[in-house]
Design an enzyme around this catalytic site. Structure first.
Site, PDB file in Angstrom:
ATOM      1  N   ARG A 249      17.599  32.664 -36.820  1.00  0.00           N
ATOM      2  CA  ARG A 249      18.913  33.251 -36.637  1.00  0.00           C
ATOM      3  C   ARG A 249      19.769  32.810 -37.822  1.00  0.00           C
ATOM      4  O   ARG A 249      19.878  31.612 -38.099  1.00  0.00           O
ATOM      5  CB  ARG A 249      19.510  32.743 -35.308  1.00  0.00           C
ATOM      6  CG  ARG A 249      20.717  33.512 -34.835  1.00  0.00           C
ATOM      7  CD  ARG A 249      22.034  32.807 -34.841  1.00  0.00           C
ATOM      8  NE  ARG A 249      22.191  31.512 -34.293  1.00  0.00           N
ATOM      9  CZ  ARG A 249      22.616  31.237 -33.049  1.00  0.00           C
ATOM     10  NH1 ARG A 249      22.853  32.199 -32.196  1.00  0.00           N
ATOM     11  NH2 ARG A 249      22.815  30.011 -32.662  1.00  0.00           N
TER      12      ARG A 249
ATOM     13  N   GLU B  92      25.153  40.065 -28.195  1.00  0.00           N
ATOM     14  CA  GLU B  92      26.024  39.016 -27.647  1.00  0.00           C
ATOM     15  C   GLU B  92      27.415  39.534 -27.331  1.00  0.00           C
ATOM     16  O   GLU B  92      28.268  38.775 -26.869  1.00  0.00           O
ATOM     17  CB  GLU B  92      26.191  37.890 -28.669  1.00  0.00           C
ATOM     18  CG  GLU B  92      24.910  37.244 -29.086  1.00  0.00           C
ATOM     19  CD  GLU B  92      25.148  36.028 -29.955  1.00  0.00           C
ATOM     20  OE1 GLU B  92      25.171  34.921 -29.419  1.00  0.00           O
ATOM     21  OE2 GLU B  92      25.304  36.192 -31.179  1.00  0.00           O
TER      22      GLU B  92
ATOM     23  N   CYS C  26      17.331  35.246 -25.515  1.00  0.00           N
ATOM     24  CA  CYS C  26      17.250  33.874 -26.041  1.00  0.00           C
ATOM     25  C   CYS C  26      18.410  33.013 -25.575  1.00  0.00           C
ATOM     26  O   CYS C  26      18.499  31.845 -25.933  1.00  0.00           O
ATOM     27  CB  CYS C  26      17.141  33.864 -27.553  1.00  0.00           C
ATOM     28  SG  CYS C  26      18.571  34.549 -28.383  1.00  0.00           S
TER      29      CYS C  26
ATOM     30  N   ASP D  27      26.868  33.911 -25.043  1.00  0.00           N
ATOM     31  CA  ASP D  27      28.062  34.579 -25.558  1.00  0.00           C
ATOM     32  C   ASP D  27      28.314  35.903 -24.853  1.00  0.00           C
ATOM     33  O   ASP D  27      29.465  36.262 -24.612  1.00  0.00           O
ATOM     34  CB  ASP D  27      27.939  34.797 -27.074  1.00  0.00           C
ATOM     35  CG  ASP D  27      28.334  33.544 -27.834  1.00  0.00           C
ATOM     36  OD1 ASP D  27      29.346  32.934 -27.460  1.00  0.00           O
ATOM     37  OD2 ASP D  27      27.620  33.169 -28.776  1.00  0.00           O
TER      38      ASP D  27
ATOM     39  N   HIS E  66      27.166  23.256 -26.513  1.00  0.00           N
ATOM     40  CA  HIS E  66      25.934  22.981 -27.242  1.00  0.00           C
ATOM     41  C   HIS E  66      25.333  21.622 -26.905  1.00  0.00           C
ATOM     42  O   HIS E  66      24.142  21.425 -27.088  1.00  0.00           O
ATOM     43  CB  HIS E  66      26.143  23.199 -28.744  1.00  0.00           C
ATOM     44  CG  HIS E  66      26.001  24.638 -29.085  1.00  0.00           C
ATOM     45  ND1 HIS E  66      24.787  25.198 -29.396  1.00  0.00           N
ATOM     46  CD2 HIS E  66      26.886  25.640 -29.047  1.00  0.00           C
ATOM     47  CE1 HIS E  66      24.953  26.483 -29.567  1.00  0.00           C
ATOM     48  NE2 HIS E  66      26.225  26.787 -29.369  1.00  0.00           N
TER      49      HIS E  66
HETATM   50  C1  PEP Z   1      23.832  32.882 -26.980  1.00  0.00           C
HETATM   51  O1  PEP Z   1      25.013  33.123 -27.242  1.00  0.00           O
HETATM   52  O2  PEP Z   1      23.295  33.164 -25.880  1.00  0.00           O
HETATM   53  C2  PEP Z   1      22.963  32.243 -27.992  1.00  0.00           C
HETATM   54  C3  PEP Z   1      21.673  32.132 -27.795  1.00  0.00           C
HETATM   55  O3  PEP Z   1      23.569  31.753 -29.108  1.00  0.00           O
HETATM   56  P1  PEP Z   1      24.395  30.363 -29.126  1.00  0.00           P
HETATM   57  O4  PEP Z   1      24.254  29.726 -27.777  1.00  0.00           O
HETATM   58  O5  PEP Z   1      23.833  29.539 -30.212  1.00  0.00           O
HETATM   59  O6  PEP Z   1      25.788  30.843 -29.389  1.00  0.00           O
HETATM   60 MG    MG Z   2      25.647  32.965 -29.300  1.00  0.00          MG
END
Ligand code: PEP
Ligand code: MG
Length: 550
Positions: A331, A430, A501, A454, A188
């Site tokens: 989300r 995901e 996304c 994911d 992240h």
């Molecule tokens: C993903 O998993 O692609 C996603 C957009 O969610 P995050 O990166 O917040 O897990």
């Molecule tokens: Mg994710």
């Protein structure tokens, strides 16, 4: 000049001073004091403040999640006032003639070890509470709000690694770039750098000491290099590059206000991913058509208690109003795995990425989930909000959640509170399981948005947090490409729309491919919107399909 190599996760040039970020617990110094009584008074005052903070948290949690959720803060109050703990701290101050911070940290460490080694499971569980109250007392003593950057000018943040709970507390206006010694390309911190469109390096073996702290430096996110105390030549060359970047940005700015339409007339929505309201400026500046992913868990990570309905409502309403009728896809809570908030008290797990996270927490703690749903629904009266559920694996889950949403709507009706009766409900794709049952899922929802971060992790069985596996994390793997086509097709067969996304959505080398697959939306870091628009405007989908033999 010293040069360090790292792996660039976002391109660009940053020039500024280095700020070495060290975790709170490492920054306690042992300082000799003359007036032990004054130190004990400081400690007493810190206890009083900590007690007040905990009382406020208890009151909020009681209202919000009831007695069982609030008890933890009461337990922490007992620990703050625990006679043995107090005696130990005061004794260290007296006998060693040291500052209160050092005495609290030492006592905290000793008690943590003592509790961790106890036979009784209950007492072993209290070890983390000791850690919590120790940190709270240290924060109060140092006047820190817990994390953050102590600088009045924008800096290059250099750290060992950064957890989402740490970055969330940083003032983003003060960050020119991130450089971390550890961390993975899919973490992240990398996503945050992309959202902010700032250069970032990971895996960069820079010393986290005064050797570099405060030094002028250049981060080159093209070459993957950090130059500390750069030579005159390097500095001049990098300044010129920075200038070029600005010019490129100005060119892209000319695309603002243009429709996202290909040469042969296919349209696509380009939305932005955000983590908090501070990103709204970037959304508007980059001319996003909406918000395709609001990672609402950052509200939880930035708080030391369960955010109340009112706190959340105010945030969602602000986002909806700012977007003025453009779509805002919120989300729901995706906590767990790498995103940890202490007050959730999630169990320690062998495999957190495959553990109690996201929708699984919402389904096992319905009162927390319902609070969020109430806030989102109420905010939907002020703009165009959609609800998106993460980490779905089955139709059963979606049905359960739809029933909870209906329950919340009825409660709002009974309370006379307005909301958008036709609010869209969608899910993230995901997990490979969701791909395989995409047809059945599409019958239940209004849209799919593919979380490729994911989905890649679970399909390729590669931990997205594990830096040493970055070379195997092939997001262009044919398995992923085929899944993406299956997902879009399944959505369209059942009248749902499909978007992406995850980070892959911003990959310019795939924009044509996504158009050919028929995707209706890409939601990306705000800074990626205009470059993708440029590619869309230059693409002829029919020709591309012919070229690729479709
Ligand atoms: C993903 O998993 O692609 C996603 C957009 O969610 P995050 O990166 O917040 O897990
Ligand atoms: Mg994710």
């Amino acid at each position: 000049m010293v040069v360090y190599d790292g792996k660039a996760v976002f391109e660009g040039i940053a020039i500024g001073k280095i700020y070495v970020y060290t975790k709170q617990e490492q920054s306690v110094k042992r300082v000799k004091v003359d007036d032990c009584e004054a130190e004990k008074k400081r400690y007493e005052k810190a206890r009083e403040t900590a007690m007040e903070q905990l009382q406020a948290l208890y009151d909020k949690a009681l209202k919000e999640v009831g007695e069982s959720g609030a008890e933890i803060f009461e337990a922490h109050q007992f620990l703050v006032e625990d006679g043995d703990f107090i005696d130990s701290v005061e004794n260290i101050i007296d006998t060693e003639g040291v500052n209160a911070e050092y005495a609290v940290a030492t006592t905290g460490d000793n008690f943590f070890k003592m509790f961790s080694e106890m036979e009784d499971e209950y007492f072993r569980g209290r070890a983390t509470d000791i850690k919590d109250i120790t940190e709270r007392l240290l924060n109060v003593l140092s006047g820190a709000s817990g994390g953050g950057i102590a600088s009045d000018e924008p800096v290059i943040v250099v750290a060992d690694d950064l957890a989402p709970s740490e970055t969330v507390q940083m003032d983003k206006d003060l960050i020119l770039s991130f450089v971390t010694v550890h961390g993975s390309a899919n973490s992240h911190t990398s996503i945050l750098a992309k959202t902010m469109s700032i250069p970032a390096l990971i895996g960069c073996p820079v010393p986290l000491s005064d050797e570099v702290n405060g030094c002028l430096a250049v981060v080159d996110g093209y070459e993957g290099k950090l130059y500390v105390e750069p030579d005159e030549d390097v500095l001049t060359a990098k300044k010129a590059l920075l200038q070029k970047e600005e010019e490129k940005k100005n060119l892209l700015n000319q695309l603002k206000g243009k429709e996202n339409i290909t040469l042969d007339g296919q349209k696509i929505n380009l939305y932005a991913n955000i983590g908090n309201t501070k990103d709204l400026g970037l959304v508007l500046q980059n001319d996003a058509g909406g918000i395709g992913l609001f990672r609402s868990e950052f509200i939880y990570l930035g708080s030391d208690h369960y955010p109340t309905e009112e706190e959340q409502f105010a945030i969602y309403k602000q986002v909806a109003q700012t977007l003025a009728g453009k779509k805002v896809i919120i989300r729901t809570l995706d906590i767990g795995a790498d995103k940890q908030a202490d007050y959730f008290e999630l169990p320690k797990e062998e495999n957190p990425a495959m553990g109690l996270r996201a929708i699984r927490i919402c389904l096992t703690r319905p009162e927390v989930f319902k609070t969020q749903l109430r806030a989102i629904l109420r905010a939907s009266a002020f703009g165009k909000i959609s609800i998106m559920l993460p980490m779905i694996i089955s139709v059963g889950e979606v049905k359960k959640i739809k029933a909870i949403v209906d329950e919340v709507k009825k409660e709002l009706d009974a309370d006379g509170l307005g909301y958008d009766q036709n609010i869209e409900l969608g899910i993230m794709i995901e997990t490979p399981a969701a791909v395989m049952v995409a047809d059945e899922l599409a019958e239940e929802v209004d849209f799919f948005s593919v979380g490729t971060n994911d989905l890649t992790q679970y399909t390729l069985a590669i931990d997205r947090q594990n830096q040493s596996l970055d070379e195997f994390y092939d997001s262009h793997h044919p398995a992923i490409m085929r899944m993406l086509q299956m997902i879009a097709d399944a959505a369209h067969r059942h009248g749902a729309w499909a978007g992406i996304c995850g980070e892959l959505g911003a990959d310019l080398s795939l924009t044509k491919e996504f158009l050919a697959m028929g995707y209706d939306e890409l939601s990306v870091s705000p800074g990626r919107i205009l470059p993708i628009r440029k590619t869309v405007l230059e693409t002829n989908v029919a020709e591309y399909k012919k070229e690729t033999g479709r």
